[in-house]
Design a protein around this motif. Structure first.
Motif, PDB file in Angstrom:
ATOM      1  N   GLY A 102       0.801  -1.214   0.000  1.00 48.03           N
ATOM      2  CA  GLY A 102       0.000   0.000   0.000  1.00 48.03           C
ATOM      3  C   GLY A 102       0.836   1.268   0.000  1.00 48.03           C
ATOM      4  O   GLY A 102       0.289   2.366   0.139  1.00 48.03           O
ATOM      5  N   GLU A 103       2.141   1.125  -0.177  1.00 45.18           N
ATOM      6  CA  GLU A 103       3.041   2.271  -0.129  1.00 45.18           C
ATOM      7  C   GLU A 103       3.733   2.475  -1.469  1.00 45.18           C
ATOM      8  O   GLU A 103       4.026   1.521  -2.188  1.00 45.18           O
ATOM      9  CB  GLU A 103       4.103   2.072   0.958  1.00 45.18           C
ATOM     10  N   GLY A 104       3.979   3.738  -1.794  1.00 37.21           N
ATOM     11  CA  GLY A 104       4.664   4.067  -3.024  1.00 37.21           C
ATOM     12  C   GLY A 104       6.173   4.013  -2.877  1.00 37.21           C
ATOM     13  O   GLY A 104       6.716   3.717  -1.812  1.00 37.21           O
ATOM     14  N   TRP A 105       6.856   4.330  -3.978  1.00 44.25           N
ATOM     15  CA  TRP A 105       8.316   4.257  -4.003  1.00 44.25           C
ATOM     16  C   TRP A 105       8.863   5.434  -4.804  1.00 44.25           C
ATOM     17  O   TRP A 105       8.341   5.788  -5.858  1.00 44.25           O
ATOM     18  CB  TRP A 105       8.768   2.947  -4.634  1.00 44.25           C
ATOM     19  N   LYS A 111       2.562   6.091   2.169  1.00 45.90           N
ATOM     20  CA  LYS A 111       1.159   5.655   2.205  1.00 45.90           C
ATOM     21  C   LYS A 111       0.290   6.578   1.359  1.00 45.90           C
ATOM     22  O   LYS A 111      -0.582   6.136   0.620  1.00 45.90           O
ATOM     23  CB  LYS A 111       0.660   5.636   3.646  1.00 45.90           C
ATOM     24  N   ALA A 112       0.519   7.886   1.497  1.00 47.73           N
ATOM     25  CA  ALA A 112      -0.271   8.850   0.729  1.00 47.73           C
ATOM     26  C   ALA A 112       0.025   8.753  -0.766  1.00 47.73           C
ATOM     27  O   ALA A 112      -0.847   9.034  -1.595  1.00 47.73           O
ATOM     28  CB  ALA A 112       0.009  10.260   1.228  1.00 47.73           C
ATOM     29  N   LEU A 162      -4.042   9.913  -7.554  1.00 45.64           N
ATOM     30  CA  LEU A 162      -3.830   9.857  -6.110  1.00 45.64           C
ATOM     31  C   LEU A 162      -5.178   9.839  -5.402  1.00 45.64           C
ATOM     32  O   LEU A 162      -6.179  10.343  -5.927  1.00 45.64           O
ATOM     33  CB  LEU A 162      -3.017  11.064  -5.642  1.00 45.64           C
ATOM     34  N   LYS A 163      -5.190   9.283  -4.204  1.00 39.48           N
ATOM     35  CA  LYS A 163      -6.424   9.275  -3.425  1.00 39.48           C
ATOM     36  C   LYS A 163      -6.810  10.711  -3.082  1.00 39.48           C
ATOM     37  O   LYS A 163      -5.946  11.563  -2.859  1.00 39.48           O
ATOM     38  CB  LYS A 163      -6.223   8.466  -2.140  1.00 39.48           C
ATOM     39  N   PRO A 164      -8.113  11.000  -3.048  1.00 36.18           N
ATOM     40  CA  PRO A 164      -8.552  12.362  -2.717  1.00 36.18           C
ATOM     41  C   PRO A 164      -8.086  12.770  -1.314  1.00 36.18           C
ATOM     42  O   PRO A 164      -8.011  11.951  -0.406  1.00 36.18           O
ATOM     43  CB  PRO A 164     -10.080  12.271  -2.787  1.00 36.18           C
ATOM     44  N   PRO A 168       1.090  13.480  -0.522  1.00 34.28           N
ATOM     45  CA  PRO A 168       2.314  12.672  -0.448  1.00 34.28           C
ATOM     46  C   PRO A 168       3.541  13.444   0.017  1.00 34.28           C
ATOM     47  O   PRO A 168       4.452  12.863   0.597  1.00 34.28           O
ATOM     48  CB  PRO A 168       2.494  12.175  -1.886  1.00 34.28           C
ATOM     49  N   LEU A 169       3.576  14.755  -0.237  1.00 32.38           N
ATOM     50  CA  LEU A 169       4.730  15.539   0.191  1.00 32.38           C
ATOM     51  C   LEU A 169       4.591  15.890   1.665  1.00 32.38           C
ATOM     52  O   LEU A 169       3.712  16.656   2.052  1.00 32.38           O
ATOM     53  CB  LEU A 169       4.858  16.814  -0.643  1.00 32.38           C
ATOM     54  N   ALA A 170       5.471  15.322   2.464  1.00 32.51           N
ATOM     55  CA  ALA A 170       5.428  15.571   3.909  1.00 32.51           C
ATOM     56  C   ALA A 170       6.297  16.754   4.315  1.00 32.51           C
ATOM     57  O   ALA A 170       6.363  17.100   5.491  1.00 32.51           O
ATOM     58  CB  ALA A 170       5.886  14.319   4.663  1.00 32.51           C
ATOM     59  N   GLY A 171       6.961  17.374   3.371  1.00 29.92           N
ATOM     60  CA  GLY A 171       7.851  18.498   3.645  1.00 29.92           C
ATOM     61  C   GLY A 171       8.719  18.741   2.431  1.00 29.92           C
ATOM     62  O   GLY A 171       8.429  18.255   1.335  1.00 29.92           O
TER      63      GLY A 171
END
Length: 261
Positions: free
Chosen positions: A70-73, A120-121, A165-167, A171-174
């Motif tokens: 469930g996670e991207g790369w 995850k996002a 991407l999911k609504p 994905p960018l955490a910073g």
């Protein structure tokens, strides 16, 4: 193309550098988005005369070893063009093997970008950053990281616009940026070009998040060990430089991106 540039910081010189910069002064920074027509995100980043083209490719799916997580790369590849330096070097693809330096920098860029991603996002999607050095004058890996972050952000924006991407997820955490520091002629300085790099007593590359945390510190004493006070001074220079680079990244991303043809 969308470009954000800056003249060198107007800090009075505190030490003699061959190009007239102050010890804590970056080279002229320029970030040009939308440099390629086909890549989901692309940036030409310039640190003085160092120029790196960063292209972000977004694809659905992830490597086999990551499926079902469930996670991207996010990963990266780094290379130098044959005439990026003052003499021609053969392409590593022609040599039939990738050099150790290229592997090391590719892994560094990938690690740095993953530090600002929520996998995850991102979902089960992959983003590959290709960083090609068009011209090298010191600091190619730090320029690659700084520019690749902007290309990564644009690729995520592209995917969001395509509904990939999911609504309501981010994905960018910073953010993340990188800069070199070193001791030249006994003085700690920021953002070394080639002339300074080859004679530095201590050479260090530092990767910093937008909120001032360290992702990676690569430091080597080339001509004698350095003490804790000198290390602290170098890290302070790097954090200040990365803070300024983060502003350049923010300004670049705030500008309008040209419409795709």
């Amino acid at each position: 193309m969308s470009a954000v540039s800056s003249a060198p910081t107007a800090t009075p010189p505190t030490t003699a550098r061959h190009d007239g910069r102050a010890a804590d002064e970056l080279r002229r920074v320029r970030i040009t988005r939308g440099w390629l027509d086909h890549a989901e995100g692309s940036v030409l980043v310039e640190f003085g005369r160092t120029r790196v083209l960063c292209a972000a490719s977004f694809t659905e799916g992830i490597p086999r070893w990551r499926k079902g997580s469930g996670e991207g790369w996010v990963t990266a590849e780094y290379a130098m063009l044959p005439r990026s330096t003052n003499t021609r070097s053969d392409r590593e693809s022609v040599k039939g093997r990738i050099g150790g330096r290229t592997h090391e920098i590719s892994r560094l860029v990938g690690r740095s970008l993953r530090a600002c991603i929520d996998p995850k996002a991102l979902g089960e999607n992959t983003i590959v950053l290709d960083c090609d050095v068009l011209q090298a004058d010191g600091g190619t890996r730090t320029a690659a990281i700084t520019g690749a972050y902007v290309a990564l952000a644009d690729a995520i924006g592209w995917a969001r616009g395509k509904g990939l991407l999911k609504p309501r997820v981010e994905p960018l955490a910073g953010s993340v940026a990188a800069v070199s520091v070193g001791v030249v002629n006994g003085v700690p300085v920021l953002d070394l070009d080639y002339v300074e790099d080859v004679k530095a007593g201590t050479d260090m590359n530092v990767v910093v998040t937008g909120d001032g945390r360290f992702v990676e510190v690569q430091g080597t004493a080339e001509r004698g060990a350095f003490d804790r006070a000198e290390l602290d001074r170098l890290l302070d220079l790097a954090v200040g430089g990365c803070r300024e680079l983060a502003r350049h990244q923010h300004d670049a991303l705030a500008a309008d991106l040209p419409a795709r043809s």
